[in-house]
Design an enzyme around this catalytic site. Structure first.
Site, short mmCIF file in Angstrom:
data_model
loop_
_atom_site.label_atom_id
_atom_site.label_comp_id
_atom_site.label_asym_id
_atom_site.label_seq_id
_atom_site.Cartn_x
_atom_site.Cartn_y
_atom_site.Cartn_z
N LYS A 41 0.85 -1.20 0.00
CA LYS A 41 0.00 0.00 0.00
C LYS A 41 0.88 1.25 0.00
O LYS A 41 0.70 2.14 -0.81
CB LYS A 41 -0.90 -0.02 1.25
CG LYS A 41 -1.78 1.18 1.37
CD LYS A 41 -2.73 1.08 2.56
CE LYS A 41 -3.54 2.38 2.66
NZ LYS A 41 -4.53 2.34 3.75
N GLU A 96 10.60 -4.77 4.39
CA GLU A 96 10.71 -6.17 3.92
C GLU A 96 10.37 -6.26 2.44
O GLU A 96 11.07 -6.89 1.65
CB GLU A 96 9.72 -7.06 4.71
CG GLU A 96 9.97 -7.18 6.19
CD GLU A 96 9.13 -6.20 6.98
OE1 GLU A 96 8.93 -5.06 6.50
OE2 GLU A 96 8.69 -6.57 8.08
N GLY A 116 -4.82 -1.83 5.10
CA GLY A 116 -4.01 -2.97 4.63
C GLY A 116 -4.68 -4.29 4.92
O GLY A 116 -4.82 -5.14 4.04
N ARG A 117 -5.18 -4.47 6.15
CA ARG A 117 -5.76 -5.77 6.52
C ARG A 117 -7.19 -5.93 6.03
O ARG A 117 -7.85 -6.92 6.30
CB ARG A 117 -5.68 -5.95 8.04
CG ARG A 117 -6.26 -4.82 8.84
CD ARG A 117 -5.85 -4.90 10.30
NE ARG A 117 -6.26 -3.72 11.04
CZ ARG A 117 -5.55 -2.59 11.11
NH1 ARG A 117 -4.37 -2.54 10.50
NH2 ARG A 117 -5.98 -1.54 11.78
N GLU A 145 -4.51 -6.70 14.83
CA GLU A 145 -3.97 -5.39 14.43
C GLU A 145 -5.10 -4.34 14.45
O GLU A 145 -4.85 -3.15 14.60
CB GLU A 145 -3.34 -5.46 13.04
CG GLU A 145 -2.51 -4.23 12.71
CD GLU A 145 -1.61 -4.40 11.49
OE1 GLU A 145 -2.08 -4.14 10.36
OE2 GLU A 145 -0.45 -4.80 11.66
N HIS A 148 -4.26 -33.11 17.78
CA HIS A 148 -3.04 -33.83 18.21
C HIS A 148 -1.96 -32.85 18.65
O HIS A 148 -0.78 -33.18 18.64
CB HIS A 148 -2.55 -34.70 17.03
CG HIS A 148 -3.61 -35.63 16.55
ND1 HIS A 148 -3.83 -36.87 17.09
CD2 HIS A 148 -4.58 -35.45 15.62
CE1 HIS A 148 -4.87 -37.45 16.49
NE2 HIS A 148 -5.34 -36.60 15.59
N LYS A 150 9.70 -0.89 14.26
CA LYS A 150 10.33 -0.56 12.98
C LYS A 150 11.35 0.56 13.16
O LYS A 150 12.45 0.53 12.64
CB LYS A 150 9.27 -0.08 11.97
CG LYS A 150 8.33 -1.12 11.43
CD LYS A 150 7.41 -0.42 10.41
CE LYS A 150 6.29 -1.30 9.92
NZ LYS A 150 5.37 -0.55 9.03
#
Ligand code: F6P
Length: 548
Positions: free
Chosen positions: A206, A212, A267-268, A353, A384, A512
């Site tokens: 965005k 990253e 973003g999410r 978030e 399990h 960050k």
């Protein structure tokens, strides 16, 4: 002290909890053979069974009162109508407009956002068709066989989850890959197996500034130039999904391969936008449009249904009931559908978030719990791994079980076994097993009295552990769209009741910020000394080990 915890609706719920706290679900089911009918709801093919909760008609009424007290109806309309409800960033929140059908009109500051949305969707459709039919080719003239999405957070989790969820609809000739981590292992393990001539990179960001993503995108750029021998290859092998058109152009991506979205898409919440391009490339634009249509169906339900018959509202209020009145420790998403194995990871960002916050809209610290930890794993794998804790642990974990009535893969007894396990787990969590019942079982197994005494306490299950179950006919694009929108709106309802802003994420900035100041110290010859003794020592330990 917050207005909320001293409000009439909140105090009424506190009183109700004290009254209902000792009742068990087992007794509620015993007392009312119609319990499922009263506490279940179907929206199109999506069935929600919320009867396995510590929950009565009185609970539903008091929780609904809490929603009305929070003026939820007004807040729902504010979101759909483009009010700037992301107050700390002064932005509207209009991911719902992205899935509105053609012919709709959604005004933001008096301007209709729909024409722009339709333009980008048309551009996505054209691009998908040309990549999938081989019209658009790479630098050496070969059709693309692999698409690598380079992005992180909302620019990866949604598309990655959806490509896996809709794998049965995916192209066999165009594989989807996802690179997100700054750890070079992530991109390297993909590039090692890919053919540069037939690999297309989507740089999804965005902001187009996320460390990253930009670092990985540059690594991919270098790989393409080195392997194909010319920087002219970049224009053919890269596309960008972003709001930052200036940065995409600087990276060398031609405008025709930049798919725009806008700052009123969080973003999410961006899977419906150009960020969904990897999904559309994988399953085709028609199927992507079906996903949008499913989400729009949930939007219509959310906007129109009375709170007592409103699926996102019911899920949100039940979550608040356990978070704020039972002090439940976390919430597990347990999809009994291998295709939904990344759904818990997707919902982690969406919910934590959005609502992992402790300062309210009035800039005051909250005096109540907000979002719990969300986690999960596909069933039956989880059985399990952590079900021991869910059944017999000391803290209550509330659960959402999700399952398709029919599988894409009709293989022997597999799906019947999957469903049997899913339903058995919610039944066991609700019922529990008393000492008498456990004893009777051990007697039937022929154990001696001494052996029974030694084992009995470990064979007792407290039960009364809540679960919701969501069933759908089949996991198709439309249903996935409904499910994602359901959880988006559930998240929003909780933020309204908690009086917090679900759409900013200041909490991700500090780490960050420190990382960028720390980075040069890891490349320095001088030992670090500007931090606390722990951080200095960690840096210097690495420096000393690297130099060996
Ligand atoms: O996690 C922080 C965050 O800003 C998310 O909200 C977002 O989805 C992600 O980073 C990636 O941001 P961008 O799409 O701008 O690269």
């Amino acid at each position: 002290m917050s207005k909320l915890t001293h409000s009439p609706a909140w105090l009424a719920l506190k009183k109700h909890k004290a009254a209902i706290g000792k009742q068990t679900m087992r007794s509620m089911f015993k007392a009312d053979s119609q319990r499922f009918d009263k506490f279940s709801l179907q929206v199109e093919s999506l069935l929600l069974d919320y009867s396995k909760n510590i929950y009565t008609a009185e609970t539903q009424k008091l929780l609904t009162d809490l929603a009305h007290q929070a003026q939820l109806g007004d807040w729902i309309e504010r979101m759909f109508n483009g009010a700037r409800i992301n107050s700390s960033e002064n932005r509207a929140v209009l991911h719902t407009a992205l899935r509105a059908p053609a012919g709709s009109s959604v005004l933001l500051d008096g301007r209709d956002v729909m024409p722009g949305i339709m333009r980008v969707k048309e551009q996505m459709r054209r691009y998908c068709e040309e990549v999938r039919n081989g019209t658009l080719r790479g630098h050496t003239g070969k059709a693309f066989t692999d698409v690598v999405n380079v992005g992180v957070g909302g620019s990866s989790l949604g598309p990655y989850m959806a490509c896996e969820a809709l794998h049965p609809y995916g192209s066999l000739k165009l594989n989807a890959h996802f690179v997100s981590n700054i750890d070079a292992e992530d991109i390297t393990e993909k590039l090692e197996i890919l053919n540069p001539e037939t690999t297309l990179f989507l740089v999804s960001s965005k902001t187009f500034t996320t460390q990253e993503t930009i670092t990985n995108a540059h690594a991919a750029r270098i790989w393409i130039i080195e392997k194909l021998g010319s920087d002219e290859a970049v224009a053919k092998h890269f596309a960008a999904l972003s709001t930052n058109l200036e940065a995409t152009s600087k990276f060398g991506i031609p405008p025709g391969h930049v798919f725009e979205f806008w700052d009123w898409v969080g973003g999410r919440y961006s899977i419906w936008s150009a960020i969904g391009l990897p999904i559309a490339l994988h399953i085709g634009m028609d199927n992507f449009e079906l996903m949008l249509a499913g989400a729009h169906a949930m939007d219509k339900h959310f906007r129109s249904a009375a709170f007592e018959r409103n699926m996102p509202v019911i899920l949100a209020l039940i979550d608040i009931w356990y978070t704020n009145f039972f002090d439940a420790c976390s919430h597990a998403i347990l999809p009994y559908d291998h295709c939904l194995r990344r759904f818990p990871a997707y919902l982690q960002q969406l919910t934590m978030e959005s609502n992992g916050k402790s300062v309210d809209r009035d800039r005051q610290p909250v005096d109540y719990a907000t979002n719990r930890v969300i986690w999960g794993e596909a069933g039956t794998n989880g059985q399990h791994s952590f079900y021991q804790l869910i059944h017999q642990g000391t803290r209550t974990v509330t659960t959402d079980f999700l399952a398709p009535v029919t599988s894409h893969v009709p293989l022997g007894e597999h799906h019947a076994m999957l469903l049997a396990n899913c339903f058995a787990q919610t039944e066991a969590l609700m019922l529990g097993k008393t000492a008498e019942e456990a004893r009777a079982e051990l007697v039937t197994q022929g154990l001696s009295e001494a052996a029974i005494e030694a084992l009995l306490p470990y064979k007792v299950f407290p039960g009364n552990r809540p679960s919701n179950t969501l069933l759908f006919d089949k996991l198709d694009p439309y249903t996935l769209g409904m499910l994602i929108a359901l959880y988006e709106h559930k998240t929003y309802v909780q933020s309204v009741v908690w009086n917090i802003n679900a759409f900013d994420q200041w909490g991700v900035e500090f780490g960050k910020q420190l990382a960028s100041s720390l980075l040069p110290e890891l490349n320095s010859a001088k030992p670090a000394s500007n931090h606390d003794s722990s951080t200095n020592a960690l840096i210097n330990h690495c420096l000393s080990r690297i130099s060996k």
